[in-house]
Design an enzyme around this catalytic site. Sequence first.
Site, PDB file in Angstrom:
ATOM      1  N   HIS A  81       0.313  -0.804   0.103  1.00 24.99           N
ATOM      2  CA  HIS A  81      -0.022  -0.078  -0.051  1.00 24.99           C
ATOM      3  C   HIS A  81       0.994   1.046   0.797  1.00 24.99           C
ATOM      4  O   HIS A  81       1.635   1.375   0.563  1.00 24.99           O
ATOM      5  CB  HIS A  81      -0.945  -0.123   1.548  1.00 24.99           C
ATOM      6  CG  HIS A  81      -1.939   1.339   1.413  1.00 24.99           C
ATOM      7  ND1 HIS A  81      -2.677   1.236   0.601  1.00 24.99           N
ATOM      8  CD2 HIS A  81      -1.689   2.020   1.857  1.00 24.99           C
ATOM      9  CE1 HIS A  81      -3.882   2.443   0.563  1.00 24.99           C
ATOM     10  NE2 HIS A  81      -2.886   3.581   1.720  1.00 24.99           N
ATOM     11  N   ASP A 103     -15.774   2.076   7.109  1.00 26.21           N
ATOM     12  CA  ASP A 103     -14.871   2.886   6.955  1.00 26.21           C
ATOM     13  C   ASP A 103     -15.551   4.535   5.587  1.00 26.21           C
ATOM     14  O   ASP A 103     -15.305   5.488   5.632  1.00 26.21           O
ATOM     15  CB  ASP A 103     -13.441   2.719   5.758  1.00 26.21           C
ATOM     16  CG  ASP A 103     -12.691   3.207   5.466  1.00 26.21           C
ATOM     17  OD1 ASP A 103     -12.001   4.172   6.229  1.00 26.21           O
ATOM     18  OD2 ASP A 103     -12.219   4.054   4.119  1.00 26.21           O
ATOM     19  N   LYS A 113      -9.374  -2.236   5.386  1.00 23.00           N
ATOM     20  CA  LYS A 113      -9.049  -2.400   4.050  1.00 23.00           C
ATOM     21  C   LYS A 113      -8.610  -3.406   3.201  1.00 23.00           C
ATOM     22  O   LYS A 113      -8.465  -4.225   2.411  1.00 23.00           O
ATOM     23  CB  LYS A 113      -9.176  -1.064   2.524  1.00 23.00           C
ATOM     24  CG  LYS A 113     -10.383   0.336   3.104  1.00 23.00           C
ATOM     25  CD  LYS A 113     -10.166   1.328   1.987  1.00 23.00           C
ATOM     26  CE  LYS A 113     -10.032   2.201   3.255  1.00 23.00           C
ATOM     27  NZ  LYS A 113      -9.533   3.741   2.582  1.00 23.00           N
TER      28      LYS A 113
HETATM   29  N1  URA Z   1      -6.601   6.896   2.727  1.00 22.91           N
HETATM   30  C1  URA Z   1      -7.738   5.886   3.100  1.00 22.91           C
HETATM   31  O1  URA Z   1      -8.045   5.245   2.782  1.00 22.91           O
HETATM   32  N2  URA Z   1      -7.961   6.327   4.059  1.00 22.91           N
HETATM   33  C2  URA Z   1      -7.361   7.322   5.081  1.00 22.91           C
HETATM   34  O2  URA Z   1      -7.910   8.148   5.747  1.00 22.91           O
HETATM   35  C3  URA Z   1      -6.321   8.431   4.261  1.00 22.91           C
HETATM   36  C4  URA Z   1      -5.771   7.539   3.076  1.00 22.91           C
END
Ligand code: URA
Length: 434
Positions: free
Chosen positions: A84, A161, A187
């Site tokens: 990521h 989220d 995620k």
């Molecule tokens: N990217 C995400 O998925 N969440 C965040 O809080 C910040 C960047």
Amino acid sequence: MQNLPALLLAKKRDGHRLSDAEVADLVTGIVDGSLTDAQLGALLMAGLLRGADARETAAWTREMRDSGFVYDLSAVPGAKVDKHSTGGGGDSLVLAPLAASLGVIVPMVSGRGLGHTGGTIDKLESIPGFRTDLSPDEFEALLARLGVAMSAATDRLVPADRRMYAIRDVTATVESVSWITASILSKKLAEGIEALVLDVKCGRGAFMRDLDRARELAESIASTARELGCPCRARITDMDQPLGRAVGNSLEVVEAIECLRGHGPADLREVVVVLAADMVELAGRRREREQAVRACEEALDDGTALAKFRAMVEGQGGDPAVVDDPSRLGAAACIVPVAAEAGGFVADLDPFAIAVTAVKLGAGRRVPGEAIQPQVGIVCCKKRGEAVATGETLFEVHAKSAGDAETAVAELATVITIADAPPEPRPLLLAGMG
Ligand code: URA
């Protein structure tokens, strides 16, 4: 919800740690709507101001992960490792097939562009026919057959989220390290991964502008991942100028193909090799660091990684001929060079300003849901430290109209500084941990 929301909010407001059961109750309320927007906004602000310790951050991450669909990839043999990046560069397009070509299973679920940062899904969709809306069965079948699949996050993945992020966005609560950790990691863990490589970008083009904040985020995500049983290696890499030379969707696909051919910009290749070698090591495909690095370099140079990219494009419905003939991606109507008015060395190149100009050209979105223009963007022909002669091309603007190009050319004149002497070199890898 079993608890009275106002009592849990008061506990958070007063700086006490919420228990695992209380976090679970709040996440239930976030997903089923029994926690109102006003209550959620208050909770998010209390969390930003009071912070959360490692145990509470892990509880938020776990409960958010489990708030929706979680991939079960146990039937796919091999170690599943993803990467990521906070604030996407085009490196995922090279990294995923490269790691997969060395035996790592890469289940990559990505997002679209956010603000000035580009999104892997938007880039992939500039390839004619490429499908990013894979069903879970299609995703798993591709992973079993090719070792790599790149799909867009669906509404079913981490619904907590989606609601929290939308409210954070409008309540000035995005910048909390705990909320960012739980958002990103829930995620990633929902992808069914067994290990994670994290690339926290640092600099003006990134979410984290200074090294201390980048380090804090990297440590928070890596330690929370480990707490939840997912080994994680974190790197902090420089984003104080664009990574690579291309800024824009199909332009970055062309650059990724160049890199997969063993060419392309040196900084892009350097970051890709470091992160891919991390994935190869975490997956146990090579024991020694040096062997992992050499294997990645060879796979880029001998066409192995490119062949995996071609197979992935074909497997996801895209036109595999773009790999041999990137002109099939099409071109913007208007391509205009920006020439240097004076010679010297590039002392500074502001990545945020360049990204904003690219968004205005149509490479990103001004409002959620807006259609993007796949072929527009900017090529930075000169990077920090490079010598420039008067009249040489500093940028190429790829625009859909002469008017757009003219505006972008005027803006780009202010984003680059040319000096008599080269600047102090700045390392690309700023820190590593784990
Ligand atoms: N990217 C995400 O998925 N969440 C965040 O809080 C910040 C960047």
